[in-house]
Design a protein around this motif. Structure first.
Motif, PDB file in Angstrom:
ATOM      1  N   LEU A   1       0.885  -1.171  -0.123  1.00 10.30           N
ATOM      2  CA  LEU A   1       0.076  -0.102   0.010  1.00 10.30           C
ATOM      3  C   LEU A   1       0.788   1.272   0.022  1.00 10.30           C
ATOM      4  O   LEU A   1       1.740   1.261   0.706  1.00 10.30           O
ATOM      5  CB  LEU A   1      -0.917   0.269   1.423  1.00 10.30           C
ATOM      6  CG  LEU A   1      -1.857  -1.108   1.237  1.00 10.30           C
ATOM      7  CD1 LEU A   1      -2.750  -1.111   2.607  1.00 10.30           C
ATOM      8  CD2 LEU A   1      -2.965  -1.170   0.383  1.00 10.30           C
ATOM      9  N   MET A   2       0.480   2.153  -0.859  1.00 11.08           N
ATOM     10  CA  MET A   2       1.153   3.429  -0.928  1.00 11.08           C
ATOM     11  C   MET A   2       0.305   4.628  -1.022  1.00 11.08           C
ATOM     12  O   MET A   2      -0.634   4.754  -1.474  1.00 11.08           O
ATOM     13  CB  MET A   2       2.177   3.316  -2.441  1.00 11.08           C
ATOM     14  CG  MET A   2       3.102   4.583  -2.415  1.00 11.08           C
ATOM     15  SD  MET A   2       4.471   4.507  -1.397  1.00 11.08           S
ATOM     16  CE  MET A   2       5.230   2.969  -2.266  1.00 11.08           C
ATOM     17  N   GLY A   3       1.068   5.584  -0.142  1.00 16.02           N
ATOM     18  CA  GLY A   3       0.276   6.889  -0.150  1.00 16.02           C
ATOM     19  C   GLY A   3       1.219   7.944  -0.579  1.00 16.02           C
ATOM     20  O   GLY A   3       2.326   7.665  -1.121  1.00 16.02           O
ATOM     21  N   PHE A   4       0.751   9.084  -0.785  1.00 20.29           N
ATOM     22  CA  PHE A   4       0.959  10.176  -1.739  1.00 20.29           C
ATOM     23  C   PHE A   4       0.893  11.509  -0.932  1.00 20.29           C
ATOM     24  O   PHE A   4      -0.006  11.878  -0.847  1.00 20.29           O
ATOM     25  CB  PHE A   4       0.522  10.346  -3.177  1.00 20.29           C
ATOM     26  CG  PHE A   4       0.706   8.938  -3.787  1.00 20.29           C
ATOM     27  CD1 PHE A   4       1.951   8.312  -4.647  1.00 20.29           C
ATOM     28  CD2 PHE A   4      -0.278   8.010  -3.973  1.00 20.29           C
ATOM     29  CE1 PHE A   4       1.719   7.319  -4.910  1.00 20.29           C
ATOM     30  CE2 PHE A   4      -0.255   6.690  -4.361  1.00 20.29           C
ATOM     31  CZ  PHE A   4       0.888   6.530  -5.238  1.00 20.29           C
ATOM     32  N   VAL A   5       2.190  12.233  -0.400  1.00 18.46           N
ATOM     33  CA  VAL A   5       2.022  13.179   0.359  1.00 18.46           C
ATOM     34  C   VAL A   5       2.714  14.597  -0.352  1.00 18.46           C
ATOM     35  O   VAL A   5       3.804  14.250  -0.493  1.00 18.46           O
ATOM     36  CB  VAL A   5       2.601  12.842   1.787  1.00 18.46           C
ATOM     37  CG1 VAL A   5       2.527  14.273   2.616  1.00 18.46           C
ATOM     38  CG2 VAL A   5       1.938  11.565   2.439  1.00 18.46           C
TER      39      VAL A   5
ATOM     40  N   LYS B   1       1.665   9.871  -8.165  1.00 17.02           N
ATOM     41  CA  LYS B   1       0.929   8.390  -8.636  1.00 17.02           C
ATOM     42  C   LYS B   1       1.303   7.848  -9.821  1.00 17.02           C
ATOM     43  O   LYS B   1       1.396   6.538  -9.945  1.00 17.02           O
ATOM     44  CB  LYS B   1      -0.641   8.760  -8.531  1.00 17.02           C
ATOM     45  CG  LYS B   1      -1.106   8.942  -7.245  1.00 17.02           C
ATOM     46  CD  LYS B   1      -2.689   9.453  -7.203  1.00 17.02           C
ATOM     47  CE  LYS B   1      -3.051   9.715  -5.780  1.00 17.02           C
ATOM     48  NZ  LYS B   1      -4.770  10.004  -5.587  1.00 17.02           N
ATOM     49  N   GLU B   2       1.555   8.822 -11.001  1.00 14.66           N
ATOM     50  CA  GLU B   2       1.666   8.057 -12.223  1.00 14.66           C
ATOM     51  C   GLU B   2       3.088   7.228 -12.181  1.00 14.66           C
ATOM     52  O   GLU B   2       3.171   6.214 -12.973  1.00 14.66           O
ATOM     53  CB  GLU B   2       1.866   9.370 -13.347  1.00 14.66           C
ATOM     54  CG  GLU B   2       1.694   8.643 -14.736  1.00 14.66           C
ATOM     55  CD  GLU B   2       0.527   8.126 -15.209  1.00 14.66           C
ATOM     56  OE1 GLU B   2       0.681   7.451 -16.403  1.00 14.66           O
ATOM     57  OE2 GLU B   2      -0.448   7.870 -14.363  1.00 14.66           O
ATOM     58  N   ALA B   3       4.153   7.899 -11.594  1.00 16.21           N
ATOM     59  CA  ALA B   3       5.332   7.122 -11.598  1.00 16.21           C
ATOM     60  C   ALA B   3       5.662   6.017 -10.948  1.00 16.21           C
ATOM     61  O   ALA B   3       5.877   4.942 -11.135  1.00 16.21           O
ATOM     62  CB  ALA B   3       6.503   8.023 -10.960  1.00 16.21           C
ATOM     63  N   TYR B   4       4.628   6.101  -9.535  1.00 10.31           N
ATOM     64  CA  TYR B   4       4.441   4.801  -9.001  1.00 10.31           C
ATOM     65  C   TYR B   4       3.798   3.634  -9.617  1.00 10.31           C
ATOM     66  O   TYR B   4       3.966   2.581  -9.699  1.00 10.31           O
ATOM     67  CB  TYR B   4       3.752   5.103  -7.501  1.00 10.31           C
ATOM     68  CG  TYR B   4       3.714   3.715  -6.894  1.00 10.31           C
ATOM     69  CD1 TYR B   4       4.730   3.140  -6.102  1.00 10.31           C
ATOM     70  CD2 TYR B   4       2.206   3.411  -6.632  1.00 10.31           C
ATOM     71  CE1 TYR B   4       4.470   1.908  -5.561  1.00 10.31           C
ATOM     72  CE2 TYR B   4       2.024   2.137  -5.903  1.00 10.31           C
ATOM     73  CZ  TYR B   4       3.170   1.591  -5.503  1.00 10.31           C
ATOM     74  OH  TYR B   4       2.878   0.237  -4.867  1.00 10.31           O
TER      75      TYR B   4
END
Length: 144
Positions: free
Chosen positions: A61-65, A84-87
């Motif tokens: 699970l990844m969050g973006f801050v 988000k796009e790169a991940y």
């Protein structure tokens, strides 16, 4: 009628989707990332805070801050979209080894600036995910 490949849902290895279920959400999950035992890897434009949990389920699970102090909402939202796009394009670097190890990964990609372009963000995300993957392989030698 055939759907074109970019519009289908599949669980294969070449799947580049990022559904909501794979995005870190919830106050408790983010608080867990900011405890003392969470690890941080730094890069030029992006930092990664993460915690690898022993769990009966495995996943990533990844969050973006993006902090409010970095600028106005439109700049912060753009940076979050870039993260988000790169991940999304490179999540397999980390998700496959995590699932093979049978562990749960919680992480947050944190922007340091809103002035980066996509190529810089993508390069930083790839480097960060690769470092975590390498750390995972050295801490659990029984899995490959």
């Amino acid at each position: 009628m055939n759907k074109d490949p970019s519009n289908h849902i599949s669980g294969s290895a070449d799947d580049k989707s990022l559904p909501r279920a794979k995005i870190l959400r919830g106050r408790k999950n983010f608080q867990r990332l900011f405890e003392k035992d969470a690890k941080t890897i730094r890069n030029t434009f992006v930092d990664l805070r993460f915690k690898i949990l022993e769990s009966d389920s495995s996943g990533c699970l990844m969050g973006f801050v993006v902090k409010k102090s970095l600028g106005k909402a439109n700049k912060r939202n753009r940076m979050k979209r870039l993260l988000k796009e790169a991940y999304r394009h490179h999540q397999s670097i980390l998700s496959e080894p995590i699932e093979n190890a049978g562990k749960m990964f919680h992480g947050a990609l944190m922007a340091k600036t809103t002035n980066a372009n996509y190529a810089d963000v993508e390069h930083n995300v790839i480097a960060l995910l690769s470092k975590v993957r390498d750390q995972l392989s050295t801490t659990s030698p029984g899995h490959s």
